[in-house]
Design a protein around this motif. Structure first.
Motif, PDB file in Angstrom:
ATOM      1  N   MET A 195       4.754 -10.006  10.778  1.00  0.00           N
ATOM      2  CA  MET A 195       3.867 -10.744  11.657  1.00  0.00           C
ATOM      3  C   MET A 195       3.180  -9.850  12.686  1.00  0.00           C
ATOM      4  SD  MET A 195       3.927 -13.895  10.613  1.00  0.00           S
ATOM      5  CE  MET A 195       3.968 -13.192   8.971  1.00  0.00           C
ATOM      6  N   ALA A 196       3.898  -8.830  13.196  1.00  0.00           N
ATOM      7  CA  ALA A 196       3.327  -7.983  14.253  1.00  0.00           C
ATOM      8  C   ALA A 196       3.642  -6.518  13.936  1.00  0.00           C
ATOM      9  CB  ALA A 196       3.894  -8.366  15.615  1.00  0.00           C
ATOM     10  N   PRO A 197       2.681  -5.800  13.376  1.00  0.00           N
ATOM     11  CA  PRO A 197       1.339  -6.269  13.015  1.00  0.00           C
ATOM     12  C   PRO A 197       1.378  -7.096  11.725  1.00  0.00           C
ATOM     13  CG  PRO A 197       1.616  -4.019  12.312  1.00  0.00           C
ATOM     14  CD  PRO A 197       2.870  -4.367  13.066  1.00  0.00           C
ATOM     15  N   SER A 198       0.358  -7.897  11.532  1.00  0.00           N
ATOM     16  CA  SER A 198       0.284  -8.734  10.342  1.00  0.00           C
ATOM     17  C   SER A 198      -0.042  -7.861   9.133  1.00  0.00           C
ATOM     18  CB  SER A 198      -0.786  -9.808  10.519  1.00  0.00           C
ATOM     19  OG  SER A 198      -0.871 -10.602   9.353  1.00  0.00           O
ATOM     20  N   ARG A 199       0.895  -7.833   8.170  1.00  0.00           N
ATOM     21  CA  ARG A 199       0.688  -6.976   7.000  1.00  0.00           C
ATOM     22  C   ARG A 199       1.476  -7.535   5.815  1.00  0.00           C
ATOM     23  NH1 ARG A 199       2.273  -0.830   7.727  1.00  0.00           N
ATOM     24  NH2 ARG A 199       4.337  -1.807   7.938  1.00  0.00           N
ATOM     25  N   VAL A 200       0.882  -7.473   4.642  1.00  0.00           N
ATOM     26  CA  VAL A 200       1.532  -7.915   3.419  1.00  0.00           C
ATOM     27  C   VAL A 200       1.585  -6.739   2.448  1.00  0.00           C
ATOM     28  CG1 VAL A 200       1.404  -9.455   1.423  1.00  0.00           C
ATOM     29  CG2 VAL A 200       0.791 -10.306   3.697  1.00  0.00           C
ATOM     30  N   THR A 201       2.774  -6.479   1.919  1.00  0.00           N
ATOM     31  CA  THR A 201       2.964  -5.385   0.963  1.00  0.00           C
ATOM     32  C   THR A 201       3.498  -5.959  -0.341  1.00  0.00           C
ATOM     33  OG1 THR A 201       3.476  -3.842   2.750  1.00  0.00           O
ATOM     34  CG2 THR A 201       4.101  -3.179   0.514  1.00  0.00           C
ATOM     35  N   ARG A 202       2.885  -5.585  -1.438  1.00  0.00           N
ATOM     36  CA  ARG A 202       3.308  -6.054  -2.754  1.00  0.00           C
ATOM     37  C   ARG A 202       3.680  -4.872  -3.631  1.00  0.00           C
ATOM     38  NH1 ARG A 202      -0.980  -9.509  -1.389  1.00  0.00           N
ATOM     39  NH2 ARG A 202      -0.456 -11.750  -1.498  1.00  0.00           N
ATOM     40  N   GLU A 203       4.742  -5.042  -4.404  1.00  0.00           N
ATOM     41  CA  GLU A 203       5.184  -4.024  -5.358  1.00  0.00           C
ATOM     42  C   GLU A 203       5.515  -4.695  -6.682  1.00  0.00           C
ATOM     43  OE1 GLU A 203       5.072  -0.902  -4.833  1.00  0.00           O
ATOM     44  OE2 GLU A 203       5.198  -0.581  -2.656  1.00  0.00           O
ATOM     45  N   ARG A 204       5.218  -4.006  -7.771  1.00  0.00           N
ATOM     46  CA  ARG A 204       5.564  -4.484  -9.105  1.00  0.00           C
ATOM     47  C   ARG A 204       6.119  -3.319  -9.918  1.00  0.00           C
ATOM     48  NH1 ARG A 204       2.533  -9.338 -10.504  1.00  0.00           N
ATOM     49  NH2 ARG A 204       1.144  -9.900  -8.771  1.00  0.00           N
ATOM     50  N   GLY A 205       7.054  -3.615 -10.800  1.00  0.00           N
ATOM     51  CA  GLY A 205       7.601  -2.562 -11.645  1.00  0.00           C
ATOM     52  C   GLY A 205       8.913  -2.986 -12.274  1.00  0.00           C
ATOM     53  N   PHE A 206       9.666  -1.986 -12.726  1.00  0.00           N
ATOM     54  CA  PHE A 206      10.911  -2.251 -13.437  1.00  0.00           C
ATOM     55  C   PHE A 206      12.102  -1.683 -12.681  1.00  0.00           C
ATOM     56  CE2 PHE A 206       7.665  -2.650 -16.660  1.00  0.00           C
ATOM     57  CZ  PHE A 206       8.097  -3.747 -17.395  1.00  0.00           C
ATOM     58  N   ALA A 207      13.233  -2.388 -12.794  1.00  0.00           N
ATOM     59  CA  ALA A 207      14.466  -1.974 -12.139  1.00  0.00           C
ATOM     60  C   ALA A 207      15.164  -0.893 -12.959  1.00  0.00           C
ATOM     61  CB  ALA A 207      15.384  -3.174 -11.969  1.00  0.00           C
TER      62      ALA A 207
END
Length: 257
Positions: free
Chosen positions: A89-101
């Protein structure tokens, strides 16, 4: 769809399927010589903290089991394809990750059968090694072995109790290798020949705060046999410690060939 799954089950099956999902405590049973079993699921992990930060992780946990004798099986396990979304929320940020375990290679040895009359538990040992094969966002560091022992007791009234303890060696980026404990207890009841439920207290990782803290959850779940060799299941987990995911939800399908 149900009819198709039932047709996948071999007609010569001699015993009902025994799975290591959906509870955390593994079964003491192996799949049997010449048998191959697939246990696959969908899972979501959700965490929210007081600052408003949110974390969501979706995964496809998969376990492949191959029986090499009546008491020994080889195992390949992974959390499969993963997708994470973290939001601050502070700072407002969205992080996305995709992949394999990462992938875990293991073996299970069924040491002894249980005996309800004498109270003797069924016992199995599991040795696994996690290998750093995953995508960069989800990859661990090096080889990480674990050793677990499982005991299962059949009680009156279609009740059963299972306990699992062990130790896992992991690696921390800052302080190097460390050992973490594993301790879990589950209680189950078979309501019919096809339907069972369970409750569980699962210490998936018992470690100091320095090494990520303890991950402990209270789990409730169910499993239903579509046929003697096909099972569907569902589980809900509530994190107990502050370093555990707040909630985990899962559903799965297991087939023995």
């Amino acid at each position: 769809m149900v009819a198709l799954l039932c047709c996948l089950a071999p007609a010569h099956a001699d015993e009902g399927i025994s799975t290591d999902r959906p509870d955390f405590v593994e079964s003491s049973q192996v799949v049997g010589k010449g048998r191959f079993q697939v246990e696959w699921g969908l899972a979501r992990e959700r965490s929210d903290d007081a600052s408003g930060a949110r974390l969501r992780i979706d995964s496809t946990p998969t376990l492949l089991r191959l029986g090499v004798s009546d008491t020994l099986e080889l195992r390949i396990e992974t959390d499969g394809y993963q997708r994470s979304r973290s939001e601050t929320m502070a700072p407002s940020r969205v992080t996305r990750e995709r992949g394999f375990a990462d992938t875990s290679l293991g073996v299970k040895w069924h040491m002894q059968d249980g005996d309800e009359a004498t109270g003797r538990p069924a016992i199995a040992w599991l040795l696994h090694v996690d290998v750093d094969t995953g995508s960069a966002a989800f990859r661990g560091d090096g080889l990480r072995p674990s050793l677990r022992v499982v005991g299962e007791w059949d009680l009156d009234g279609a009740m059963s109790v299972g306990a699992m303890g062990g130790v896992a060696v992991d690696r921390d980026p800052d302080s190097g290798r460390f050992a973490a404990g594993i301790l879990a207890v589950t209680a189950g009841k078979s309501w019919t020949d096809r339907f069972r439920t369970f409750v569980e207290m699962a210490g998936r990782q018992l470690a100091s705060t320095r090494h990520g803290g303890s991950v402990v959850s209270f789990d409730v779940g169910t499993a239903y046999l579509l046929s003697p060799t096909v099972q569907v299941d569902a589980v809900v987990s509530r994190g107990i410690t502050h370093t555990s995911p707040d909630w985990e939800f899962g559903a799965g399908l297991s087939i023995r060939f």
